[in-house]
Motif scaffolding. Structure first.
Motif, PDB file in Angstrom:
ATOM      1  N   LEU A 103      -5.912 -65.854 -91.302  1.00 44.40           N
ATOM      2  CA  LEU A 103      -4.576 -65.657 -91.851  1.00 44.40           C
ATOM      3  C   LEU A 103      -3.622 -66.798 -91.510  1.00 44.40           C
ATOM      4  O   LEU A 103      -2.476 -66.798 -91.973  1.00 44.40           O
ATOM      5  N   LYS A 104      -4.060 -67.763 -90.708  1.00 45.22           N
ATOM      6  CA  LYS A 104      -3.219 -68.921 -90.384  1.00 45.22           C
ATOM      7  C   LYS A 104      -3.299 -70.006 -91.453  1.00 45.22           C
ATOM      8  O   LYS A 104      -2.456 -70.897 -91.490  1.00 45.22           O
ATOM      9  N   TYR A 105      -4.308 -69.951 -92.299  1.00 42.81           N
ATOM     10  CA  TYR A 105      -4.476 -70.980 -93.319  1.00 42.81           C
ATOM     11  C   TYR A 105      -3.563 -70.689 -94.509  1.00 42.81           C
ATOM     12  O   TYR A 105      -3.261 -69.535 -94.818  1.00 42.81           O
ATOM     13  N   GLU A 106      -3.131 -71.766 -95.188  1.00 41.43           N
ATOM     14  CA  GLU A 106      -2.173 -71.623 -96.279  1.00 41.43           C
ATOM     15  C   GLU A 106      -2.726 -70.776 -97.416  1.00 41.43           C
ATOM     16  O   GLU A 106      -1.983 -70.027 -98.047  1.00 41.43           O
ATOM     17  N   PHE A 107      -4.025 -70.907 -97.701  1.00 43.50           N
ATOM     18  CA  PHE A 107      -4.593 -70.166 -98.828  1.00 43.50           C
ATOM     19  C   PHE A 107      -4.800 -68.686 -98.507  1.00 43.50           C
ATOM     20  O   PHE A 107      -5.237 -67.926 -99.380  1.00 43.50           O
ATOM     21  N   ALA A 108      -4.513 -68.255 -97.268  1.00 42.09           N
ATOM     22  CA  ALA A 108      -4.700 -66.855 -96.890  1.00 42.09           C
ATOM     23  C   ALA A 108      -3.466 -66.262 -96.221  1.00 42.09           C
ATOM     24  O   ALA A 108      -3.550 -65.234 -95.561  1.00 42.09           O
ATOM     25  N   SER A 109      -2.318 -66.916 -96.369  1.00 36.59           N
ATOM     26  CA  SER A 109      -1.096 -66.423 -95.746  1.00 36.59           C
ATOM     27  C   SER A 109       0.072 -66.590 -96.719  1.00 36.59           C
ATOM     28  O   SER A 109      -0.088 -67.123 -97.821  1.00 36.59           O
ATOM     29  N   GLY A 110       1.244 -66.148 -96.301  1.00 40.17           N
ATOM     30  CA  GLY A 110       2.411 -66.273 -97.157  1.00 40.17           C
ATOM     31  C   GLY A 110       2.260 -65.448 -98.427  1.00 40.17           C
ATOM     32  O   GLY A 110       2.008 -64.240 -98.390  1.00 40.17           O
ATOM     33  N   ASP A 111       2.389 -66.133 -99.568  1.00 37.60           N
ATOM     34  CA  ASP A 111       2.235 -65.448-100.852  1.00 37.60           C
ATOM     35  C   ASP A 111       0.790 -65.070-101.139  1.00 37.60           C
ATOM     36  O   ASP A 111       0.506 -64.319-102.078  1.00 37.60           O
ATOM     37  N   TRP A 112      -0.133 -65.604-100.343  1.00 33.99           N
ATOM     38  CA  TRP A 112      -1.560 -65.355-100.565  1.00 33.99           C
ATOM     39  C   TRP A 112      -2.134 -64.421 -99.503  1.00 33.99           C
ATOM     40  O   TRP A 112      -3.331 -64.432 -99.241  1.00 33.99           O
ATOM     41  N   THR A 113      -1.284 -63.597 -98.891  1.00 35.53           N
ATOM     42  CA  THR A 113      -1.745 -62.716 -97.819  1.00 35.53           C
ATOM     43  C   THR A 113      -2.815 -61.742 -98.313  1.00 35.53           C
ATOM     44  O   THR A 113      -3.791 -61.469 -97.600  1.00 35.53           O
ATOM     45  N   ILE A 114      -2.639 -61.222 -99.515  1.00 34.03           N
ATOM     46  CA  ILE A 114      -3.632 -60.289-100.060  1.00 34.03           C
ATOM     47  C   ILE A 114      -4.999 -60.959-100.159  1.00 34.03           C
ATOM     48  O   ILE A 114      -6.040 -60.334 -99.911  1.00 34.03           O
ATOM     49  N   LEU A 115      -4.988 -62.253-100.477  1.00 38.99           N
ATOM     50  CA  LEU A 115      -6.248 -62.990-100.548  1.00 38.99           C
ATOM     51  C   LEU A 115      -6.914 -63.059 -99.173  1.00 38.99           C
ATOM     52  O   LEU A 115      -8.137 -62.966 -99.058  1.00 38.99           O
ATOM     53  N   GLY A 116      -6.085 -63.201 -98.127  1.00 36.66           N
ATOM     54  CA  GLY A 116      -6.628 -63.337 -96.776  1.00 36.66           C
ATOM     55  C   GLY A 116      -7.068 -62.026 -96.149  1.00 36.66           C
ATOM     56  O   GLY A 116      -8.005 -62.004 -95.359  1.00 36.66           O
ATOM     57  N   ILE A 117      -6.387 -60.932 -96.484  1.00 35.20           N
ATOM     58  CA  ILE A 117      -6.701 -59.667 -95.811  1.00 35.20           C
ATOM     59  C   ILE A 117      -7.651 -58.790 -96.616  1.00 35.20           C
ATOM     60  O   ILE A 117      -8.281 -57.890 -96.044  1.00 35.20           O
ATOM     61  N   LEU A 118      -7.783 -59.038 -97.928  1.00 35.29           N
ATOM     62  CA  LEU A 118      -8.639 -58.182 -98.748  1.00 35.29           C
ATOM     63  C   LEU A 118      -9.709 -58.953 -99.514  1.00 35.29           C
ATOM     64  O   LEU A 118     -10.899 -58.640 -99.401  1.00 35.29           O
ATOM     65  N   VAL A 119      -9.291 -59.958-100.274  1.00 34.67           N
ATOM     66  CA  VAL A 119     -10.216 -60.607-101.204  1.00 34.67           C
ATOM     67  C   VAL A 119     -11.308 -61.380-100.474  1.00 34.67           C
ATOM     68  O   VAL A 119     -12.508 -61.138-100.681  1.00 34.67           O
ATOM     69  N   LEU A 120     -10.923 -62.320 -99.604  1.00 33.40           N
ATOM     70  CA  LEU A 120     -11.921 -63.143 -98.921  1.00 33.40           C
ATOM     71  C   LEU A 120     -12.844 -62.324 -98.019  1.00 33.40           C
ATOM     72  O   LEU A 120     -14.068 -62.466 -98.092  1.00 33.40           O
ATOM     73  N   PRO A 121     -12.299 -61.445 -97.131  1.00 34.60           N
ATOM     74  CA  PRO A 121     -13.223 -60.605 -96.341  1.00 34.60           C
ATOM     75  C   PRO A 121     -14.082 -59.702 -97.214  1.00 34.60           C
ATOM     76  O   PRO A 121     -15.259 -59.465 -96.905  1.00 34.60           O
ATOM     77  N   GLY A 122     -13.512 -59.197 -98.319  1.00 37.36           N
ATOM     78  CA  GLY A 122     -14.298 -58.337 -99.202  1.00 37.36           C
ATOM     79  C   GLY A 122     -15.461 -59.081 -99.841  1.00 37.36           C
ATOM     80  O   GLY A 122     -16.578 -58.559 -99.936  1.00 37.36           O
ATOM     81  N   ILE A 123     -15.214 -60.333-100.274  1.00 39.85           N
ATOM     82  CA  ILE A 123     -16.289 -61.132-100.860  1.00 39.85           C
ATOM     83  C   ILE A 123     -17.361 -61.435 -99.814  1.00 39.85           C
ATOM     84  O   ILE A 123     -18.570 -61.351-100.093  1.00 39.85           O
ATOM     85  N   ALA A 124     -16.917 -61.785 -98.596  1.00 41.15           N
ATOM     86  CA  ALA A 124     -17.876 -62.140 -97.544  1.00 41.15           C
ATOM     87  C   ALA A 124     -18.769 -60.966 -97.164  1.00 41.15           C
ATOM     88  O   ALA A 124     -20.004 -61.075 -97.161  1.00 41.15           O
ATOM     89  N   PHE A 125     -18.162 -59.827 -96.852  1.00 39.43           N
ATOM     90  CA  PHE A 125     -18.955 -58.676 -96.430  1.00 39.43           C
ATOM     91  C   PHE A 125     -19.734 -58.080 -97.601  1.00 39.43           C
ATOM     92  O   PHE A 125     -20.851 -57.580 -97.420  1.00 39.43           O
ATOM     93  N   GLY A 126     -19.156 -58.139 -98.796  1.00 39.22           N
ATOM     94  CA  GLY A 126     -19.890 -57.669 -99.968  1.00 39.22           C
ATOM     95  C   GLY A 126     -21.109 -58.524-100.247  1.00 39.22           C
ATOM     96  O   GLY A 126     -22.174 -58.014-100.622  1.00 39.22           O
ATOM     97  N   GLY A 127     -20.973 -59.841-100.038  1.00 41.54           N
ATOM     98  CA  GLY A 127     -22.116 -60.723-100.233  1.00 41.54           C
ATOM     99  C   GLY A 127     -23.245 -60.433 -99.257  1.00 41.54           C
ATOM    100  O   GLY A 127     -24.426 -60.458 -99.614  1.00 41.54           O
ATOM    101  N   LEU A 128     -22.879 -60.140 -98.009  1.00 43.71           N
ATOM    102  CA  LEU A 128     -23.912 -59.822 -97.024  1.00 43.71           C
ATOM    103  C   LEU A 128     -24.618 -58.503 -97.361  1.00 43.71           C
ATOM    104  O   LEU A 128     -25.817 -58.347 -97.130  1.00 43.71           O
ATOM    105  N   LEU A 129     -23.861 -57.550 -97.908  1.00 41.15           N
ATOM    106  CA  LEU A 129     -24.483 -56.280 -98.298  1.00 41.15           C
ATOM    107  C   LEU A 129     -25.416 -56.458 -99.496  1.00 41.15           C
ATOM    108  O   LEU A 129     -26.429 -55.765 -99.616  1.00 41.15           O
ATOM    109  N   LEU A 130     -25.081 -57.402-100.376  1.00 42.46           N
ATOM    110  CA  LEU A 130     -25.890 -57.613-101.568  1.00 42.46           C
ATOM    111  C   LEU A 130     -27.026 -58.607-101.353  1.00 42.46           C
ATOM    112  O   LEU A 130     -27.875 -58.756-102.234  1.00 42.46           O
ATOM    113  N   ALA A 131     -27.021 -59.280-100.197  1.00 37.69           N
ATOM    114  CA  ALA A 131     -28.035 -60.316 -99.955  1.00 37.69           C
ATOM    115  C   ALA A 131     -29.467 -59.808-100.120  1.00 37.69           C
ATOM    116  O   ALA A 131     -30.294 -60.482-100.751  1.00 37.69           O
ATOM    117  N   PRO A 132     -29.835 -58.640 -99.593  1.00 40.68           N
ATOM    118  CA  PRO A 132     -31.220 -58.173 -99.781  1.00 40.68           C
ATOM    119  C   PRO A 132     -31.581 -57.925-101.242  1.00 40.68           C
ATOM    120  O   PRO A 132     -32.748 -58.047-101.626  1.00 40.68           O
TER     121      PRO A 132
END
Length: 258
Positions: free
Chosen positions: A93-122
């Motif tokens: 959340l310290k990075y510009e692309f995940a804070s400020g006006d992009w907080t939703i991207l940092g708290i929901l979108v990016l973690p959701g893509i990361a953990f969703g990708g790991l679940l779909l990996a198999p």
């Protein structure tokens, strides 16, 4: 009709007359799967898990996680931090692309893509082989996720002096000095100073303790009116007589502590 005549016996050819030992099937006919799940494969998984658990418990005993002091709601300068296993999200959340006006991207979108990708990996890489080079998609995603978490955690923890935070936020031990609540200066202290310096003059948060102070009576009176450091001026509201009673009270408490 004679007894026994006219009866017919029918045998079921699907049932073998010979008993066969319970031997696992030969899995060599299946590419990449050359052993039975039970007990061979499952036993290996349990052994690996047991080794990891023992190592993790040993690490926690050798290097306990630093604990800070009791929460102090009067300390406005305190910066809360999440536990170590969430530090990577805190750093993200310290990075510009995940804070400020992009907080939703940092708290929901990016973690959701990361953990969703790991679940779909198999399911994305379902080849028959089990060796790492035979599962490039699943192994690559796992390495990328693990490296990202370790790097973000390291970056976050590197800029925090955990020992200093723990030392600064240790709970202050109770004083052996008896506070005379019948002293006229105590009522003035209660109305002007107690909110920051505490009921027993031990301080709290950004406000220092008044017991053990090295300031003289004149300096205490000046600080009460003009402030010092982060203490703003005009904190004391009262007459000169009340100011003197407050100073005498603080001085008498410090004389007991000596």
């Amino acid at each position: 009709m004679h007894k026994g005549k006219g009866m017919k016996f029918v045998g079921d050819s699907r049932i073998s007359a010979e008993r066969k030992p319970n031997v696992p099937k030969d899995y060599s006919e299946y590419p990449g799967r050359t052993e039975a799940f039970w007990p061979n494969f499952l036993l290996k998984e349990w052994l690996v898990g047991a080794v990891f658990l023992a190592g993790f418990l040993t690490l926690t005993l050798a290097h306990p996680s630093p604990l800070e002091g009791v929460a102090d709601p009067t300390n406005a300068a305190y910066i809360p931090l999440p536990d170590w296993y969430f530090l990577f999200l805190y750093e993200l959340l310290k990075y510009e692309f995940a804070s400020g006006d992009w907080t939703i991207l940092g708290i929901l979108v990016l973690p959701g893509i990361a953990f969703g990708g790991l679940l779909l990996a198999p399911f994305l890489d379902n080849g028959p082989g089990r060796r790492p080079h035979q599962r490039p998609v699943a192994v690559g995603m796992m390495i990328l996720g693990l490296a990202s978490v370790m790097w973000l955690t390291y970056e976050s923890a590197e800029h925090v002096d955990w020992e200093a935070r723990a030392e600064a936020n240790k709970p202050i031990p109770a004083s052996d000095v008896e506070i005379d609540t019948e002293d006229p200066g105590y009522a003035i202290y209660e109305n002007n100073c107690m909110q920051c310096h505490g009921e027993d003059l031990q301080g709290g948060g950004a406000a220092p303790a008044l017991i053990g102070t090295e300031h003289s009576a004149e300096e205490i009176a000046t600080i009460a009116v003009e402030g010092i450091g982060s203490m703003p001026p005009e904190q004391f509201q009262g007459s000169d007589e009340e100011l003197q009673q407050l100073v005498d009270f603080i001085v008498s408490v410090n004389e007991q502590a000596e």
